[in-house]
Design a protein around this motif. Structure first.
Motif, PDB file in Angstrom:
ATOM      1  N   ASN A 225      37.577  25.080  54.438  1.00 54.50           N
ATOM      2  CA  ASN A 225      37.814  26.496  54.747  1.00 54.50           C
ATOM      3  C   ASN A 225      39.154  27.057  54.297  1.00 54.50           C
ATOM      4  N   ARG A 226      39.889  26.318  53.485  1.00 52.50           N
ATOM      5  CA  ARG A 226      41.172  26.832  53.003  1.00 52.50           C
ATOM      6  C   ARG A 226      41.539  26.110  51.712  1.00 52.50           C
ATOM      7  N   PRO A 227      42.328  26.736  50.864  1.00 52.94           N
ATOM      8  CA  PRO A 227      42.741  26.044  49.641  1.00 52.94           C
ATOM      9  C   PRO A 227      43.605  24.831  49.989  1.00 52.94           C
ATOM     10  N   VAL A 228      43.284  23.693  49.409  1.00 56.29           N
ATOM     11  CA  VAL A 228      44.050  22.466  49.619  1.00 56.29           C
ATOM     12  C   VAL A 228      44.393  21.878  48.260  1.00 56.29           C
ATOM     13  N   ASP A 229      45.665  21.571  48.069  1.00 44.18           N
ATOM     14  CA  ASP A 229      46.128  20.917  46.851  1.00 44.18           C
ATOM     15  C   ASP A 229      46.885  19.664  47.268  1.00 44.18           C
ATOM     16  N   VAL A 230      46.264  18.516  47.077  1.00 45.35           N
ATOM     17  CA  VAL A 230      46.866  17.272  47.555  1.00 45.35           C
ATOM     18  C   VAL A 230      48.168  16.953  46.839  1.00 45.35           C
ATOM     19  N   THR A 231      48.309  17.432  45.607  1.00 43.08           N
ATOM     20  CA  THR A 231      49.545  17.194  44.864  1.00 43.08           C
ATOM     21  C   THR A 231      50.678  18.008  45.450  1.00 43.08           C
ATOM     22  N   GLU A 232      50.410  19.273  45.763  1.00 43.45           N
ATOM     23  CA  GLU A 232      51.432  20.113  46.383  1.00 43.45           C
ATOM     24  C   GLU A 232      51.808  19.602  47.769  1.00 43.45           C
ATOM     25  N   LEU A 233      50.824  19.109  48.514  1.00 45.19           N
ATOM     26  CA  LEU A 233      51.112  18.543  49.832  1.00 45.19           C
ATOM     27  C   LEU A 233      51.897  17.251  49.734  1.00 45.19           C
ATOM     28  N   ASP A 234      51.829  16.598  48.568  1.00 40.88           N
ATOM     29  CA  ASP A 234      52.430  15.286  48.340  1.00 40.88           C
ATOM     30  C   ASP A 234      51.848  14.249  49.287  1.00 40.88           C
ATOM     31  N   ALA A 235      50.543  14.371  49.554  1.00 37.09           N
ATOM     32  CA  ALA A 235      49.854  13.378  50.372  1.00 37.09           C
ATOM     33  C   ALA A 235      49.638  12.108  49.566  1.00 37.09           C
ATOM     34  N   ASP A 236      49.865  10.976  50.203  1.00 36.66           N
ATOM     35  CA  ASP A 236      49.580   9.714  49.540  1.00 36.66           C
ATOM     36  C   ASP A 236      48.096   9.397  49.612  1.00 36.66           C
ATOM     37  N   PHE A 237      47.498   9.724  50.767  1.00 38.30           N
ATOM     38  CA  PHE A 237      46.057   9.604  50.955  1.00 38.30           C
ATOM     39  C   PHE A 237      45.570  10.849  51.682  1.00 38.30           C
ATOM     40  N   PHE A 238      44.333  11.231  51.382  1.00 39.12           N
ATOM     41  CA  PHE A 238      43.761  12.437  51.981  1.00 39.12           C
ATOM     42  C   PHE A 238      42.250  12.218  52.054  1.00 39.12           C
ATOM     43  N   ALA A 239      41.645  12.592  53.186  1.00 36.27           N
ATOM     44  CA  ALA A 239      40.215  12.322  53.357  1.00 36.27           C
ATOM     45  C   ALA A 239      39.497  13.549  53.898  1.00 36.27           C
ATOM     46  N   PHE A 240      38.216  13.689  53.510  1.00 37.73           N
ATOM     47  CA  PHE A 240      37.388  14.764  54.044  1.00 37.73           C
ATOM     48  C   PHE A 240      35.926  14.413  53.859  1.00 37.73           C
ATOM     49  N   SER A 241      35.044  15.214  54.467  1.00 39.59           N
ATOM     50  CA  SER A 241      33.604  14.934  54.475  1.00 39.59           C
ATOM     51  C   SER A 241      32.823  16.076  53.857  1.00 39.59           C
TER      52      SER A 241
END
Length: 425
Positions: A225-241
């Motif tokens: 429900n929202r724009p997500v950019d894992v690179t901008e967040l600098d997440a090492d791991f990110f999960a969703f369904s």
């Protein structure tokens, strides 16, 4: 772009993509003047558990089984080649959707929970030991909390929790106290599935990295429900369904930075993920396949890519504005009643859900009565039992909204709550 500048959704047109929303439901309330009967329009407000699936995605699923159903990477015949290309391109599409740097960083799992377990077992068992720390939040879903809790027991690592304050927000001062040079992993939910709190995951990522730790973000309630950019967040791991974002059940996504995934060893073994096998040893396939043992989620992955197309065509910014607007409206309507307790931040500072309780009525009873009025909500602890213990309640009712919901449906929710109040008076 401010909310005022975002073009509103054409909800009535969008609803045409979801035939299930035209269903008639209802319970045992059939006496004229006392409530609806079995011809009551469905008001589906359980989107945080599972969203509905549009016809465009259903058609992709049907086309796969009608036209090119075959296993991938295991045959040179036409159907296998077509399925393999579609499955690989699905990884590319999902990578693009969340800002990953290519398919190598996208692992298809069966859900967010499996993605969590993949990292916990493939990274955690190898890297954690006595004296190490894993930092969670008090609002974690069981998929994160129980997984890291049990890994802590296996490895001797300490698991600690960042407090949630009285307004349902993360206590960042406490986070800065907990995260130390002994911290190896910070795992945090992006949007709470109970409180609606949108956590400052970018700040948490900076905090973790300043101490040489990694961060795992649970994006099950944010990616849909929202724009997500894992690179901008600098997440090492990110999960969703997939099933929370207009996609099918049975598919989830683990994003991981490529260097980390390359260093990690798989924890599921078998076909598809191997390069060479002898009686003495085996070597692994390249990313992402080394983490996708056995026949993978072929059709589900292809359909998930179609769901990404569908959401992008509508616009994630517009979906976010619409969903949060409905949550704020529901919060304001429910707050008018002294006997309704709402959990989490104010209505203008939350994601698209509202968890609440009606005094004197158990959440399960409330949900049953709402069902008689065609309103589908979630009732229970929402896989956050420790958080509910902290709130001092056994369960709560949760209304969660999505791109096809309307303010009129919120009004129906409130009317049904009124009916429950009268019934238990």
């Amino acid at each position: 772009m401010s909310t005022q500048e975002i073009e509103p959704l054409d909800v009535e047109r969008i609803r045409e993509d979801f035939p299930i929303l035209a269903r008639k439901v209802g319970g045992d309330v059939t006496v004229p003047g006392e409530g609806p009967g079995d011809d009551t329009p469905l008001v589906y407000l359980d989107n945080a558990a599972t969203s509905q699936t549009p016809e465009q995605v259903v058609e992709v699923i049907a086309d796969y089984y009608r036209s090119y159903n075959a296993n991938v990477h295991r045959g040179i015949h036409s159907l296998s080649q077509e399925a393999s290309v579609a499955y690989e391109e699905a990884h590319d599409r999902v990578a693009e959707f969340v800002g990953a740097d290519g398919r190598e960083e996208i692992i298809f799992t069966k859900n967010t929970t499996e993605a969590m377990n993949t990292v916990a077992y493939a990274w955690g068992l190898a890297e954690l030991g006595p004296g190490d720390e894993v930092i969670l939040t008090e609002m974690e879903h069981h998929a994160s909390l129980v997984t890291w809790q049990q890994i802590g027991k296996k490895t001797g690592a300490d698991v600690r929790y960042v407090r949630v304050d009285e307004n349902g927000r993360l206590d960042m001062d406490h986070a800065r106290e907990l995260v130390t040079d002994d911290t190896r992993m910070v795992s945090a939910v992006h949007v709470s599935n109970t409180l609606g709190t949108v956590n400052p995951v970018e700040e948490l990522a900076d905090l973790a990295h300043d101490h040489g730790a990694l961060i795992f973000v649970d994006g099950a309630q944010s990616v849909p429900n929202r724009p997500v950019d894992v690179t901008e967040l600098d997440a090492d791991f990110f999960a969703f369904s997939g099933h929370k974002m207009c996609g099918p059940t049975g598919v989830g996504v683990l994003y991981g930075k490529r260097r980390l995934l390359e260093e990690m060893q798989p924890y599921l073994y078998g076909g598809e993920m191997i390069r060479k096998v002898t009686y003495e040893d085996a070597t692994w396939e390249d990313l992402p396949w080394k983490f996708e043992a056995g026949t993978p989620v072929i059709c589900q992955g292809i359909a998930l890519a179609a769901a990404c197309d569908y959401l992008d065509e509508i616009g994630l910014e517009r979906i976010q504005a619409h969903e949060e607007g409905l949550a704020e409206y529901a919060y304001d309507r429910l707050r008018e009643y002294d006997d309704v307790e709402i959990y989490g931040p104010p209505g203008d500072d939350r994601g698209g859900l509202v968890a609440f309780n009606l005094d004197g009525v158990h959440a399960h009873d409330l949900s049953s009565i709402l069902n008689d009025y065609g309103v589908a909500i979630r009732a229970g602890d929402h896989c956050t039992q420790p958080l509910h213990d902290k709130l001092g309640v056994a369960a709560s009712a949760r209304a969660s909204f999505y791109l096809y919901n309307t303010r009129a449906e919120v009004d129906t929710l409130v009317e049904a709550v009124d009916a429950a109040r009268d019934l238990f008076a």
